[in-house]
Scaffold this motif. Structure first.
Motif, PDB file in Angstrom:
ATOM      1  N   GLY A   1     -14.403  -3.766  18.962  1.00  0.00           N
ATOM      2  CA  GLY A   1     -13.263  -3.923  18.061  1.00  0.00           C
ATOM      3  C   GLY A   1     -13.594  -4.845  16.912  1.00  0.00           C
ATOM      4  O   GLY A   1     -14.577  -5.581  16.935  1.00  0.00           O
ATOM      5  N   LEU A   2     -12.731  -4.797  15.893  1.00  0.00           N
ATOM      6  CA  LEU A   2     -12.931  -5.585  14.693  1.00  0.00           C
ATOM      7  C   LEU A   2     -11.575  -5.927  14.106  1.00  0.00           C
ATOM      8  O   LEU A   2     -10.736  -5.049  13.904  1.00  0.00           O
ATOM      9  CB  LEU A   2     -13.749  -4.767  13.679  1.00  0.00           C
ATOM     10  CG  LEU A   2     -14.086  -5.403  12.352  1.00  0.00           C
ATOM     11  CD1 LEU A   2     -14.969  -6.630  12.544  1.00  0.00           C
ATOM     12  CD2 LEU A   2     -14.791  -4.386  11.455  1.00  0.00           C
ATOM     13  N   ARG A   3     -11.349  -7.209  13.862  1.00  0.00           N
ATOM     14  CA  ARG A   3     -10.133  -7.661  13.181  1.00  0.00           C
ATOM     15  C   ARG A   3     -10.532  -8.045  11.764  1.00  0.00           C
ATOM     16  O   ARG A   3     -11.435  -8.848  11.578  1.00  0.00           O
ATOM     17  CB  ARG A   3      -9.538  -8.889  13.866  1.00  0.00           C
ATOM     18  CG  ARG A   3      -8.989  -8.635  15.233  1.00  0.00           C
ATOM     19  CD  ARG A   3      -8.427  -9.922  15.771  1.00  0.00           C
ATOM     20  NE  ARG A   3      -8.051  -9.773  17.146  1.00  0.00           N
ATOM     21  CZ  ARG A   3      -7.821 -10.772  17.961  1.00  0.00           C
ATOM     22  NH1 ARG A   3      -7.948 -12.017  17.546  1.00  0.00           N
ATOM     23  NH2 ARG A   3      -7.465 -10.568  19.206  1.00  0.00           N
ATOM     24  N   ILE A   4      -9.839  -7.505  10.783  1.00  0.00           N
ATOM     25  CA  ILE A   4     -10.176  -7.778   9.397  1.00  0.00           C
ATOM     26  C   ILE A   4      -8.962  -8.378   8.694  1.00  0.00           C
ATOM     27  O   ILE A   4      -7.857  -7.845   8.770  1.00  0.00           O
ATOM     28  CB  ILE A   4     -10.609  -6.484   8.657  1.00  0.00           C
ATOM     29  CG1 ILE A   4     -11.814  -5.850   9.345  1.00  0.00           C
ATOM     30  CG2 ILE A   4     -10.899  -6.791   7.192  1.00  0.00           C
ATOM     31  CD1 ILE A   4     -12.169  -4.484   8.804  1.00  0.00           C
ATOM     32  N   PHE A   5      -9.211  -9.492   7.999  1.00  0.00           N
ATOM     33  CA  PHE A   5      -8.191 -10.146   7.188  1.00  0.00           C
ATOM     34  C   PHE A   5      -8.784 -10.300   5.790  1.00  0.00           C
ATOM     35  O   PHE A   5      -9.804 -10.952   5.616  1.00  0.00           O
ATOM     36  CB  PHE A   5      -7.832 -11.529   7.764  1.00  0.00           C
ATOM     37  CG  PHE A   5      -7.258 -11.444   9.157  1.00  0.00           C
ATOM     38  CD1 PHE A   5      -5.911 -11.267   9.352  1.00  0.00           C
ATOM     39  CD2 PHE A   5      -8.102 -11.506  10.263  1.00  0.00           C
ATOM     40  CE1 PHE A   5      -5.391 -11.183  10.642  1.00  0.00           C
ATOM     41  CE2 PHE A   5      -7.592 -11.430  11.541  1.00  0.00           C
ATOM     42  CZ  PHE A   5      -6.235 -11.256  11.737  1.00  0.00           C
ATOM     43  N   THR A   6      -8.156  -9.652   4.809  1.00  0.00           N
ATOM     44  CA  THR A   6      -8.658  -9.707   3.436  1.00  0.00           C
ATOM     45  C   THR A   6      -7.620 -10.352   2.537  1.00  0.00           C
ATOM     46  O   THR A   6      -6.422 -10.346   2.836  1.00  0.00           O
ATOM     47  CB  THR A   6      -8.969  -8.294   2.904  1.00  0.00           C
ATOM     48  OG1 THR A   6      -7.809  -7.478   3.031  1.00  0.00           O
ATOM     49  CG2 THR A   6     -10.127  -7.665   3.664  1.00  0.00           C
ATOM     50  N   ASP A   7      -8.116 -10.894   1.422  1.00  0.00           N
ATOM     51  CA  ASP A   7      -7.207 -11.513   0.461  1.00  0.00           C
ATOM     52  C   ASP A   7      -7.897 -11.545  -0.900  1.00  0.00           C
ATOM     53  O   ASP A   7      -9.116 -11.431  -1.000  1.00  0.00           O
ATOM     54  CB  ASP A   7      -6.835 -12.935   0.886  1.00  0.00           C
ATOM     55  CG  ASP A   7      -5.526 -13.408   0.304  1.00  0.00           C
ATOM     56  OD1 ASP A   7      -4.881 -12.659  -0.465  1.00  0.00           O
ATOM     57  OD2 ASP A   7      -5.127 -14.550   0.607  1.00  0.00           O
ATOM     58  N   VAL A   8      -7.085 -11.695  -1.930  1.00  0.00           N
ATOM     59  CA  VAL A   8      -7.573 -11.857  -3.304  1.00  0.00           C
ATOM     60  C   VAL A   8      -7.425 -13.332  -3.640  1.00  0.00           C
ATOM     61  O   VAL A   8      -6.388 -13.936  -3.340  1.00  0.00           O
ATOM     62  CB  VAL A   8      -6.746 -10.987  -4.278  1.00  0.00           C
ATOM     63  CG1 VAL A   8      -7.186 -11.211  -5.705  1.00  0.00           C
ATOM     64  CG2 VAL A   8      -6.845  -9.523  -3.894  1.00  0.00           C
ATOM     65  N   PRO A   9      -8.445 -13.958  -4.252  1.00  0.00           N
ATOM     66  CA  PRO A   9      -8.335 -15.376  -4.602  1.00  0.00           C
ATOM     67  C   PRO A   9      -7.137 -15.639  -5.504  1.00  0.00           C
ATOM     68  O   PRO A   9      -6.815 -14.833  -6.377  1.00  0.00           O
ATOM     69  CB  PRO A   9      -9.644 -15.676  -5.341  1.00  0.00           C
ATOM     70  CG  PRO A   9     -10.568 -14.568  -4.990  1.00  0.00           C
ATOM     71  CD  PRO A   9      -9.718 -13.374  -4.671  1.00  0.00           C
ATOM     72  N   LYS A  10      -6.505 -16.771  -5.280  1.00  0.00           N
ATOM     73  CA  LYS A  10      -5.392 -17.182  -6.119  1.00  0.00           C
ATOM     74  C   LYS A  10      -5.959 -17.808  -7.380  1.00  0.00           C
ATOM     75  O   LYS A  10      -6.852 -18.628  -7.318  1.00  0.00           O
ATOM     76  CB  LYS A  10      -4.508 -18.208  -5.398  1.00  0.00           C
ATOM     77  CG  LYS A  10      -4.092 -17.818  -3.983  1.00  0.00           C
ATOM     78  CD  LYS A  10      -3.228 -16.581  -3.962  1.00  0.00           C
ATOM     79  CE  LYS A  10      -2.754 -16.287  -2.552  1.00  0.00           C
ATOM     80  NZ  LYS A  10      -3.537 -15.302  -1.824  1.00  0.00           N
ATOM     81  N   ASP A  11      -5.450 -17.416  -8.533  1.00  0.00           N
ATOM     82  CA  ASP A  11      -5.957 -17.957  -9.808  1.00  0.00           C
ATOM     83  C   ASP A  11      -5.385 -19.304 -10.113  1.00  0.00           C
ATOM     84  O   ASP A  11      -4.453 -19.770  -9.740  1.00  0.00           O
ATOM     85  CB  ASP A  11      -5.657 -17.004 -10.968  1.00  0.00           C
ATOM     86  CG  ASP A  11      -6.466 -15.715 -10.810  1.00  0.00           C
ATOM     87  OD1 ASP A  11      -7.589 -15.793 -10.296  1.00  0.00           O
ATOM     88  OD2 ASP A  11      -5.953 -14.667 -11.210  1.00  0.00           O
TER      89      ASP A  11
END
Length: 109
Positions: free
Chosen positions: A99-109
């Motif tokens: 299994g794989l848990r993925i958490f992604t995000d875009v940097p806050k400017d």
């Protein structure tokens, strides 16, 4: 509960490193080979990543990982598209995982 503080023998440290089952966290002073390998692949695929953390949550056997990655390359993409990019980057490694848990995000400017 064991902690990372104090002096630990290499055997004790090895035992502590493998604790991560049912909420018990292991010391993150050293990474498993799988964590290092996956982080290297993701750094190459997402060179603008501002944050990356790979954790073996299977107790050290490499069957399940949790990935937190923040990259400007995710900007304008839906979460599912972001996860698809990570899955594509790890296509070969995923074949051997449970299994794989993925958490992604875009940097806050």
């Amino acid at each position: 509960m064991l902690s990372c503080k104090g002096s630990l023998t290499s055997t004790m440290m090895s035992a502590v490193r493998t604790l991560r089952v049912h909420g018990v966290r292991r010391c993150l002073a050293t990474q498993t080979d799988g964590e290092v390998r996956i982080a290297k692949i993701l750094k190459e695929k997402f060179p603008s990543a501002s944050a990356l953390r790979v954790v073996d949550i299977s107790g050290g056997c490499g069957a399940m990982y949790e990935i937190h990655i923040e990259s400007s390359e995710f900007k304008g993409k839906r979460t599912v598209q972001q996860h698809q990019l990570v899955n594509q980057a790890l296509k070969e490694e995923i074949q051997g995982m449970h299994g794989l848990r993925i958490f992604t995000d875009v940097p806050k400017d």
